[in-house]
Design a protein around this motif. Sequence first.
Motif: not given
Length: 991
Positions: A964-977
Amino acid sequence: MSDIDDIDLPDIPRAPVDPSGDTFGPNVILSDSDLDKAYPNRPRNKNPTLPFADLYLSLFEPLLANKKKRTGVSIRGTNKVLKPHEIRRNIIDRFISRWRNEVGNDIYPTLRLILCEKDRDRSVYHLKEKTIGRLLVKVMKINKDSDDGYSLINWKQPGTSKSAGDFALRCYEIIRKRPMRTTPGSLTISQVNSMLDRLSLASKEEEQLPIMTEFYNNMNASELMWLIRIIMRQMKVGATERTFFDAWHPDAAALFNISSSLKRVCWELSDPEFRMDSDGKSVSLMSCFQPQLAQFQKRSLDDAVKAMHLTPEDPIFWIEEKLDGERMQMHYENGNFMFWSRKAKDYTRLYGSCFDDGSLTRHLRGAFDDGVKSIILDGEMITWDPRLDCIVAFGTLKTAALEGIRNPFGDGPRPLFKVFDILHLNGGCLINYSLRDRRMALERSVKTIDRRMEVHKYEEAREAVEIERALRKVIAEASEGLVIKNPRSIYRLNDRNDDWMKVKPEYMTEFGESLDLVVLGGYWGSGTRGGILSSYLCGLRVDGNHLKPGEDPMKFRSFCKVGGGFTANDYSKIAHMTDSQWVPWDPKKPPSEHIEIVAGGRGVDQPDVWIRPDKSIVLEVKAASIVPTDEFRVGKSLRFPRFRQIREDKDWQTALSISELIALKEEVEKEKADEEKRIEVENRTRRAGKRMKREYTVLGASDKPADFVSPTVEGGPRLFEGRSFYVMSDATTPKKMGKAEVEQLIKSHGGNLYQTENAVPDTNVIGDKNNVKISALKKKGTHDVIRPAWIFDCIRQHELDLQRGQKGCYIIPIEARHILHAASGVERRAAASVDQFGDSYARDLTMEEISNLLRDMPGAFDRTFASEFVKGLSEHDQRELGELPGWMFKTFVIYVDREGQGEVNENLKPSPLLALFAGARIALDLQDTEITHIIASHDQQRLHELREAIKWRPRIPRIVTRDWLKSSLEARTVLDEEQFSPALGCVTGSA
């Protein structure tokens, strides 16, 4: 009428002349009847003085015990706690009260023992530690070669006890084994003073021995220990002179400051109800005062200037050269002179009492304005050599003065009095006037007598950079340093404050030579450095023509003694590296096959221990300069030597040799001469209205250096166009590149190349290592030296900008890592170009830099995640990622659960890494009630434990995986948990 009459002086009458016994001088023993005649108004004690044992039992020992306390003492039956300074004052007050009640109001007999270092009515004793040790060996009739006899004489050497470096304590340990008394003796304070008077007059061992025997027969071990401290004038009981003065009388400190006389303090202020008026607190003629002292330098020059509290209306401070001499005050009245040193030692006989005697005053006719009748001057007495036309070493001052008495008009070295302040003029005290006003009075009152008495010059300044420039200048001239002064300040007697601050070369960094020297000997320390080798004798390897045929090539000559700059860790490391290699120094059998200390005559102190050069270590030592001397065998030494580091990569064969030192000096001097000649040629050319322009061709360099693409945009400007560069060395980091390659790289991007730093204004000096040329330029202090890494970073950032479609040319700001040497304010500008973690505001970091930045941030986090994230970044095109949103997790509190993580467990650590990078706060404990997210593994047992731990919370955290951390950083937004839950049915809640 003289212009001296135009000076407005305060309406203050003259203070009374010091009645402290100057007529008799020190070491004149007076009987009671003589004292009554000389000082008819002195106080008389009603009873005999207290026993000397009471002095140490009721004062010294309690003060010393209080000195070791770090906390206060509770008063029984109350809630009050006495702090250590209150206990200290209480001890002193009780003793003084007892003295007044049991003895009387004349406390001078005991105060001269308590403040023995301030008693100028008794001269120093002709005794040093080793002399006292030899006397005690004879007094106690022990063999000098026995363990105790050897320990007394070699008191600095460590042993089984803790007394190494504390001579008095070493004496106590040995005396208590064979005391004449086990109980305190009956000698009174008055009797001890009488015996000390006799001891101060004794200059030979046969005169000193019976007095020391008398002390030994009448004192126990503790009394003798304190007696030895008094003789050595090293009391250190945990209370200052000011504390004792304030306890005796409110005006005692003020009177001592203007008179330097304990006798006057005790006799004029015997009545605690009496108060001095302002007139009595002024400096007076023919009475030695305690001068103002310069404060030690602040951590930086900017701090020093700020501490002066300059105002926008008057932002000026003064810079003076610090002179290498002896602080001296001159008193003059109607043709009569008196001189005193900083420690109140009378030097009148040496420098002269009138215009017809002395080494100095006989040459001072016409030195004062016609209107001057009386004056007190403060300054520095130095030695001037008219044949060399320069200042010579401080140690020659007394010799020059004595020679000036024997041969008043010779051409040898002579005393020169450099005056920098005036405190009294024609009956008026000037200490409450500002330094600027006092300076005006000084310049009107004193006339320069060339090379005899001169008014010391100063220059005005407004910024710290001017101090640095002046310091580099005095270092180049082998001077001692600077003093900066606040011209609005008054003169504060016996005080150190921020109005006067000294700036010495050894306080600064990046000044002077750094040389690799072999340790030849060691000196045992004293005081806080007792029991360890606190300073080292270093030397140079004898080579070339200096090595005689058949001599051992492992031959060294003494070069300098280094004792500053070491930390406790340094001492520990040196002791470990040289363990069991030290040999006691035998002056009868010196190791001359390997070490030469002096050529003959007076030289450096012989070391306590020595070490073979092949068993020794190499120290890197920095200094202000290399100076000639007869103290060391090389004939040259270092001025202000200071330890920098241990050179574990070098040994005796690769350390500096005599030939290399000579070659280094010759090369530096040649470059300096060439530089001066080149500047003169350019100045003549400029005056002729011509301008020379050279084009330099770099031979052997490729047209397009590797690892760099051409930055030129068709029809557009080139990166370094219009900029000038002088490359002084090869590049070593981040990649190795020859000097010619660096020059070609700059030229291919439009830069202009020169082979001197002064060819055109604003030349960028580039260098990556301290070769001889760069060291010489650093000493001049005229240019910053920037590492080639700045060139590489500018080009790399320019290429990235071109790839993004930005066609302008932008030179990135210099960062701290780009600076080899700073001569101006470039360090402040560099600090502003990065954030607190070293992340540049102006350029893209490399993958390696990002990894290092994350790794070096405070605390620790999931290092595996950090490395995976950086690796992931390197696998993507950075144009797709763009700028990362650094604060997208700023409302979250994240707990990283390490259990059940398998192989990753070793690398998972609680840390604020993510918070620093993405704004979140990292919880260090699961009990933190503000946790919003828990990063966990897929382990079902651990997930169950986590759910049980958080299910009763009003705000239930979400449990997610690291993805979740890695994907959110790469997507440049907070992803759904939800999609990153570690297992179906995990407990979730609002975040």
